[in-house]
Design a protein around this motif. Sequence first.
Motif: not given
Length: 296
Positions: A41-49, A221-224, A253-259, A268-269
């Motif tokens: 998954g991702c870190a958040k579901w916020n539409r802006t991000d 926690r993967y940070v691109g 459990y693998f979570f994709v972040h980005q700066n 993630a896809a």
Amino acid sequence: MQFGKVNNPGAIDFSLPEDHPGTAKVLAAKKNKKEFEVYVGCAKWNRTDLKGFYPPGTKDELKYYATQFNAIELNATFYKMPDWKQVDTWKNKTPQGFRFFPKLTNTITHYKRLIDVKQEVSVFCDAVSNFEDRLGMAFLQLHDNFKPVHFDRLKQVLEDFPKGIPLGVEVRNEEWFSSKAVNDQYCALLEKQGMTNILVDTAGRRDMLHMRLTGTTAFIRYVGANHPTDVARLDAWVQRIKKWRTEGLQQLYFFVHQNVELESPLLAAHFIRSMNSTFGLNLKIPDKAGEQGALF
């Protein structure tokens, strides 16, 4: 996610380190033929991000997000102590098979710094237990300046932590990784308590890529870096996970972040496609990720 951000990611050696010797040992000790459980998954579901991820007219972001991914790293609980009503609302917006991974509230870790936090931990755990079958794993993230000199505080909190709530732990200060004796003591505590040693892959803190599992679960926690190297880094992770799976890994459990989080669903896809192909899985590939355009 700005943690570990660098100005020139192209200058970073992103190759994955060799596994810590303890990883193979702990996997072999608990190896069985259990089905491989994978949550991405991702870190958040916020539409802006996640601009461009949601179809026009989407009214409930979490409800849609949960049709595209099977997990979310829940940072909202870091900034505000959850209550059972809020947890119930979140839970009821998601389908069976979805998992939440709530971060312990910053009052516990950053303001009180694990001092006299038994009541706060109890309140947090009582709330997130209401996720019921939607609860993946809670995680405790310590402040960058929380050092091994305070090990006894951490030990007490982990020993007292409610056994019914799975827990991952993320230490950040360099001293947890620079001393073998300190790191061995820390990992031994996690193994004894059945807790997960969280891995962080981010450009500016390669020491946090310790490759030391403390059980049959890998929490990554993967940070691109919003850079072309991001895709190759994910491909390398798939190969390392393949190795761990042969050695006894049971949960990922693998979570994709980005700066800049805009591209997180795309990355993630890509990761999900690779995991499906490598392991014969049938994880959902997010619909809108393919419509956002090519990476980089």
